[in-house]
Design a protein around this motif. Structure first.
Motif, PDB file in Angstrom:
ATOM      1  N   LEU A  41       0.829  -1.208   0.000  1.00 33.85           N
ATOM      2  CA  LEU A  41       0.000   0.000   0.000  1.00 33.85           C
ATOM      3  C   LEU A  41       0.866   1.262   0.000  1.00 33.85           C
ATOM      4  CD1 LEU A  41      -2.893  -0.952   2.468  1.00 33.85           C
ATOM      5  CD2 LEU A  41      -3.033  -0.658  -0.016  1.00 33.85           C
ATOM      6  N   THR A  42       1.967   1.212   0.747  1.00 30.60           N
ATOM      7  CA  THR A  42       2.897   2.347   0.764  1.00 30.60           C
ATOM      8  C   THR A  42       3.484   2.581  -0.618  1.00 30.60           C
ATOM      9  OG1 THR A  42       3.474   1.939   3.089  1.00 30.60           O
ATOM     10  CG2 THR A  42       5.011   3.270   1.795  1.00 30.60           C
ATOM     11  N   THR A  44       2.130   1.716  -3.442  1.00 27.56           N
ATOM     12  CA  THR A  44       1.039   2.200  -4.287  1.00 27.56           C
ATOM     13  C   THR A  44       0.877   3.708  -4.171  1.00 27.56           C
ATOM     14  OG1 THR A  44      -0.161   0.099  -4.072  1.00 27.56           O
ATOM     15  CG2 THR A  44      -1.433   2.016  -4.773  1.00 27.56           C
ATOM     16  N   ASP A  45       0.879   4.210  -2.937  1.00 24.66           N
ATOM     17  CA  ASP A  45       0.729   5.655  -2.711  1.00 24.66           C
ATOM     18  C   ASP A  45       1.883   6.430  -3.337  1.00 24.66           C
ATOM     19  OD1 ASP A  45      -1.622   5.284  -1.334  1.00 24.66           O
ATOM     20  OD2 ASP A  45      -0.692   5.279   0.647  1.00 24.66           O
ATOM     21  N   ARG A  46       3.078   5.898  -3.231  1.00 26.05           N
ATOM     22  CA  ARG A  46       4.239   6.587  -3.806  1.00 26.05           C
ATOM     23  C   ARG A  46       4.181   6.601  -5.328  1.00 26.05           C
ATOM     24  NH1 ARG A  46       8.308   3.916   0.420  1.00 26.05           N
ATOM     25  NH2 ARG A  46       8.176   5.479   2.064  1.00 26.05           N
ATOM     26  N   LEU A  47       3.766   5.505  -5.910  1.00 26.82           N
ATOM     27  CA  LEU A  47       3.665   5.442  -7.367  1.00 26.82           C
ATOM     28  C   LEU A  47       2.672   6.483  -7.894  1.00 26.82           C
ATOM     29  CD1 LEU A  47       3.675   1.578  -7.929  1.00 26.82           C
ATOM     30  CD2 LEU A  47       5.398   3.185  -8.768  1.00 26.82           C
ATOM     31  N   LYS A  48       1.579   6.652  -7.193  1.00 29.50           N
ATOM     32  CA  LYS A  48       0.563   7.622  -7.620  1.00 29.50           C
ATOM     33  C   LYS A  48       1.123   9.038  -7.685  1.00 29.50           C
ATOM     34  CE  LYS A  48      -3.445   5.024  -5.896  1.00 29.50           C
ATOM     35  NZ  LYS A  48      -4.532   4.972  -4.884  1.00 29.50           N
ATOM     36  N   LYS A  49       2.099   9.329  -6.836  1.00 31.79           N
ATOM     37  CA  LYS A  49       2.683  10.667  -6.804  1.00 31.79           C
ATOM     38  C   LYS A  49       3.548  10.950  -8.033  1.00 31.79           C
ATOM     39  CE  LYS A  49       2.737  10.910  -1.742  1.00 31.79           C
ATOM     40  NZ  LYS A  49       3.581  10.980  -0.517  1.00 31.79           N
ATOM     41  N   LEU A  71      12.607   5.554  -5.344  1.00 28.93           N
ATOM     42  CA  LEU A  71      13.451   4.370  -5.315  1.00 28.93           C
ATOM     43  C   LEU A  71      14.195   4.256  -3.983  1.00 28.93           C
ATOM     44  CD1 LEU A  71      15.056   3.988  -8.857  1.00 28.93           C
ATOM     45  CD2 LEU A  71      12.918   3.069  -7.957  1.00 28.93           C
ATOM     46  N   CYS A  72      14.723   5.374  -3.511  1.00 27.52           N
ATOM     47  CA  CYS A  72      15.443   5.366  -2.233  1.00 27.52           C
ATOM     48  C   CYS A  72      14.526   4.913  -1.102  1.00 27.52           C
ATOM     49  CB  CYS A  72      16.002   6.756  -1.932  1.00 27.52           C
ATOM     50  SG  CYS A  72      17.351   7.291  -3.018  1.00 27.52           S
ATOM     51  N   GLN A  73      13.339   5.488  -1.034  1.00 27.20           N
ATOM     52  CA  GLN A  73      12.392   5.153   0.027  1.00 27.20           C
ATOM     53  C   GLN A  73      11.951   3.698  -0.062  1.00 27.20           C
ATOM     54  OE1 GLN A  73       9.471   8.103  -0.895  1.00 27.20           O
ATOM     55  NE2 GLN A  73      10.526   9.746   0.190  1.00 27.20           N
ATOM     56  N   THR A  74      11.724   3.209  -1.281  1.00 19.32           N
ATOM     57  CA  THR A  74      11.264   1.835  -1.464  1.00 19.32           C
ATOM     58  C   THR A  74      12.349   0.834  -1.083  1.00 19.32           C
ATOM     59  OG1 THR A  74       9.781   2.553  -3.245  1.00 19.32           O
ATOM     60  CG2 THR A  74      10.278   0.205  -3.113  1.00 19.32           C
ATOM     61  N   TRP A 232      -0.374  -3.103  -6.020  1.00 19.72           N
ATOM     62  CA  TRP A 232       0.207  -1.899  -6.607  1.00 19.72           C
ATOM     63  C   TRP A 232       0.174  -1.899  -8.136  1.00 19.72           C
ATOM     64  CZ3 TRP A 232       4.345  -3.458  -9.580  1.00 19.72           C
ATOM     65  CH2 TRP A 232       4.865  -4.727  -9.273  1.00 19.72           C
ATOM     66  N   ALA A 233      -0.350  -2.956  -8.734  1.00 18.02           N
ATOM     67  CA  ALA A 233      -0.309  -3.098 -10.193  1.00 18.02           C
ATOM     68  C   ALA A 233      -1.037  -1.967 -10.919  1.00 18.02           C
ATOM     69  CB  ALA A 233      -0.899  -4.450 -10.601  1.00 18.02           C
TER      70      ALA A 233
END
Length: 353
Positions: A41-42, A44-49, A71-74, A232-233
């Motif tokens: 879920l985390t 997913t939220d980052r990808l949306k940004k 990438l760093c956060q993930t 996250w797909a």
């Protein structure tokens, strides 16, 4: 060590990664499900940004910085997940370790390529600074001297970086790594493999965008298929579709660079160039002064953006290198314990390098 690849494998070597990640009949405990769900879920939220409100911001240095931050956060998140899973390296399958070490080397190579290009572009900014000083002198003689210098800058900005040109082969190898090792009788291992799959897909895609931007070639841009059953797909698909469409649109235009800030500088250079072509023509000093000011502002914005992005790329490099060093350190510790138990007092080298 990396596993030898079979000849003639398709570009996407997996049939259904999700089936590999969650084999039939596998059941995860509520605690493991919660850890995995929170991770996905985390992400997913980052990808949306990464989907900008204005598509013109795609391939701006600020957008690229945001992508590198993701990438760093993930990668920090996957490190925390491994800790929370309480799955020590001694319980990792050797194939997991081999794949991780092989991928980490390739990611380090990509970081080095991106850093070298950012350094090259920063050097071009130093050239601009010299040109701007001459232009601000209001001397027609210096205008003529600067004219050839501006053309040199355009040629420098459009040069190809051999390291970036080699990124495609690295990306192809990384795509093959999406075919994950099988997990046997380990619920924690299945969670780790599923999370690592998400990290790899995201990392490979973002790196392909960087390779495309820095090489000026759409051939480095990847279109990755992921199982739509993953949390996250949907977000990943939206990002990939939106970004790839805009990038390909940018590539269809004649520009010295697809990086937005660099292209703005080039546009200002082209606008200023005719004004200083012929000293025999009466030159409007105010017009030149305004154009020089516009170029200076664009150059400063480019320099600032390059500096910020370079720091993020360096940060990602350190995260990958730190994770690799930590794994190797754990392997050496495990070997030392094993040797001690066996009563072997002779110093031996680590199992893997």
């Amino acid at each position: 060590m990396s596993r030898p690849q079979e000849p003639g494998r398709p570009f996407f070597p997996f049939v259904n990664p999700f089936k590999i990640l969650t084999p039939k009949g596998s059941i995860l405990s509520p605690g493991l499900l919660a850890l995995l769900n929170n991770f996905e879920l985390t992400l997913t939220d980052r990808l949306k940004k990464l989907i900008p409100e204005d598509n013109n911001d795609v391939l701006s240095l600020s957008w690229m910085k945001l992508a590198m931050e993701l990438l760093c956060q993930t990668h920090i998140d996957i490190k925390c997940l491994i800790t929370e899973l309480e799955l020590p390296v001694s319980k990792w399958d050797e194939k997991w370790i081999d794949v991780y070490l092989d991928i980490s080397v390739k990611l380090l190579d990509l970081c080095i390529a991106f850093s070298s290009e950012l350094t090259r572009l920063s050097q071009s900014h130093l050239l601009l600074q010299c040109f701007l000083r001459n232009l601000e002198s209001n001397s027609p003689e210096l205008y003529v001297r600067t004219r050839s210098s501006l053309e040199s800058w355009r040629q420098h900005a459009s040069l190809k970086n051999p390291r970036v040109e080699n990124c495609r082969s690295i990306l192809d190898d990384l795509v093959k790594s999406l075919d994950l090792p099988k997990v046997k009788n380990s619920a924690k291992g299945k969670v780790l493999m599923r999370a690592m799959y998400a990290v790899k897909v995201t990392t490979i895609y973002v790196c392909s965008v960087f390779a495309a931007a820095f090489s000026g070639s759409a051939k480095n841009l990847l279109d990755l298929d992921v199982p739509n059953t993953l949390v996250w797909a949907g977000a990943f698909s939206d990002v990939q579709t939106t970004i790839n469409e805009e990038i390909r649109n940018i590539f269809s235009q004649e520009r010295v660079s697809v990086v937005k800030e660099l292209d703005v500088v080039d546009a200002n250079v082209k606008k200023l160039y005719p004004m200083i072509q012929d000293v025999t023509v009466t030159i409007e000093k105010e017009a030149i002064s305004n154009s020089v000011s516009d170029l200076r502002r664009a150059a400063e914005k480019l320099s600032e953006g390059l500096d910020h992005l370079a720091k993020e790329v360096d940060g990602f490099f350190k995260i990958i290198l730190g994770g690799r060093d930590a794994l190797l350190c754990n392997l050496r510790s495990d070997d030392a314990v094993t040797e001690s138990k066996m009563g072997n007092v002779e110093e031996q080298s680590p199992r893997r390098l």
